[in-house]
Design an enzyme around this catalytic site. Sequence first.
Site, PDB file in Angstrom:
ATOM      1  N   LYS A  35       0.843  -1.197   0.000  1.00 41.78           N
ATOM      2  CA  LYS A  35       0.000   0.000   0.000  1.00 41.78           C
ATOM      3  C   LYS A  35       0.878   1.245   0.000  1.00 41.78           C
ATOM      4  O   LYS A  35       2.076   1.186   0.243  1.00 41.78           O
ATOM      5  CB  LYS A  35      -0.929   0.000   1.216  1.00 41.78           C
ATOM      6  CG  LYS A  35      -0.210   0.057   2.553  1.00 41.78           C
ATOM      7  CD  LYS A  35      -1.199   0.025   3.704  1.00 41.78           C
ATOM      8  CE  LYS A  35      -0.464   0.101   5.041  1.00 41.78           C
ATOM      9  NZ  LYS A  35      -1.407   0.138   6.181  1.00 41.78           N
ATOM     10  N   TYR A 253      16.438  29.441   9.829  1.00 47.31           N
ATOM     11  CA  TYR A 253      15.229  30.155  10.233  1.00 47.31           C
ATOM     12  C   TYR A 253      15.035  30.080  11.744  1.00 47.31           C
ATOM     13  O   TYR A 253      15.219  29.037  12.366  1.00 47.31           O
ATOM     14  CB  TYR A 253      14.005  29.555   9.544  1.00 47.31           C
ATOM     15  CG  TYR A 253      13.916  29.876   8.077  1.00 47.31           C
ATOM     16  CD1 TYR A 253      13.729  31.183   7.636  1.00 47.31           C
ATOM     17  CD2 TYR A 253      14.023  28.867   7.122  1.00 47.31           C
ATOM     18  CE1 TYR A 253      13.645  31.476   6.283  1.00 47.31           C
ATOM     19  CE2 TYR A 253      13.936  29.148   5.769  1.00 47.31           C
ATOM     20  CZ  TYR A 253      13.750  30.456   5.358  1.00 47.31           C
ATOM     21  OH  TYR A 253      13.675  30.742   4.021  1.00 47.31           O
TER      22      TYR A 253
END
Length: 356
Positions: A35, A253
């Site tokens: 899957k 950041y």
Amino acid sequence: MSRPIVATINRAALRQNLAIARQAAGGSRLWSVVKANAYGHGIDRVWQSLAETDGFALLNLEEAILLRERGWKKPILLLEGFFHPADLEILDRYRLTTSVHSNWQIKALAEAKLSAPLDIYLKMNSGMNRLGFQPEQVNNAWQKLRSLKNVGELTLMAHFADAESTEGVAEPLKRIEQAAEGLECPRSLANSAATLWHPQTHHDWVRPGIILYGASPSGRWQDIAGSGLQPVMTLTSEIIGVQQLAAGSCVGYGSRYRASGSQRIGVVACGYADGYPRHAPTGTPIRVDGEMTQVVGAVSMDMITVDLTPCPQAGIGSQVELWGNSVKIDDVASASGTVGYELMCALAQRVPVQTE
């Protein structure tokens, strides 16, 4: 030249992991769970390496059809079943096995016009409370399905929420035994963790997933370190920039990292837009030029920064392993507050993939 990041899929490792799962399963047959595009590895890229399996288990009709069109003739199981009565025509055409977890699906099977019966997995809710019939509903649902001309072989299916521990399978197994009392039925219960650690759950079919791709169902690599399982996906890149920091200099950041002294850092061509976890903190393991080091500062969209102190020889073009054989994906995931499953599935489309 392309950006230097690349994911490499090791098909030999995939075959070895399948063999290990097969050995762990004893005499049980084996559904290889593919899957989520084979857990991010690419179903079209890897299915042939898993061709010794007894069947493939997945979710999407499109992936099931692809396997049939590629020539796969053995069973395919739809783990979430069908989503609309009209889907049954497709299941009939491609001879797909489906789970059934709701009464509306039983009604749809009763009313469908099929060329031949379909094999059915009756899904029981063993305590996880996602899909499936409650234990006291199982016998009635079983009898309804058994009476339908459109139903072929009928198998009881359940899933474990906590198969990493013995306690995690004991109570669900009691519920399953009580629900199945009096029913002569094949069973499919075991996921990866149960396949490895709980042989009493194996029964007729096991359903390994994450272990096929070389990561731990517990999220702890050390739990499978002696098993022979090998990582299938390796994510690598290169250093594309170097900065010399003075004491007190900040990185990235939010200025989340501040150098305590003089320090060299490397800038790696990989960021969260490539599938690297944005929440990976300073200290997340990474490998540069064969030496283990750590991420420093915030992960950016396209770049991360790493401490070059353990590898003073490193510079522009130095090889970086983000996860793979040396840097376990479980360790990166654990540092980032997630699981290896998510990192595999999050590999971005913009990352080139090669096989070996």
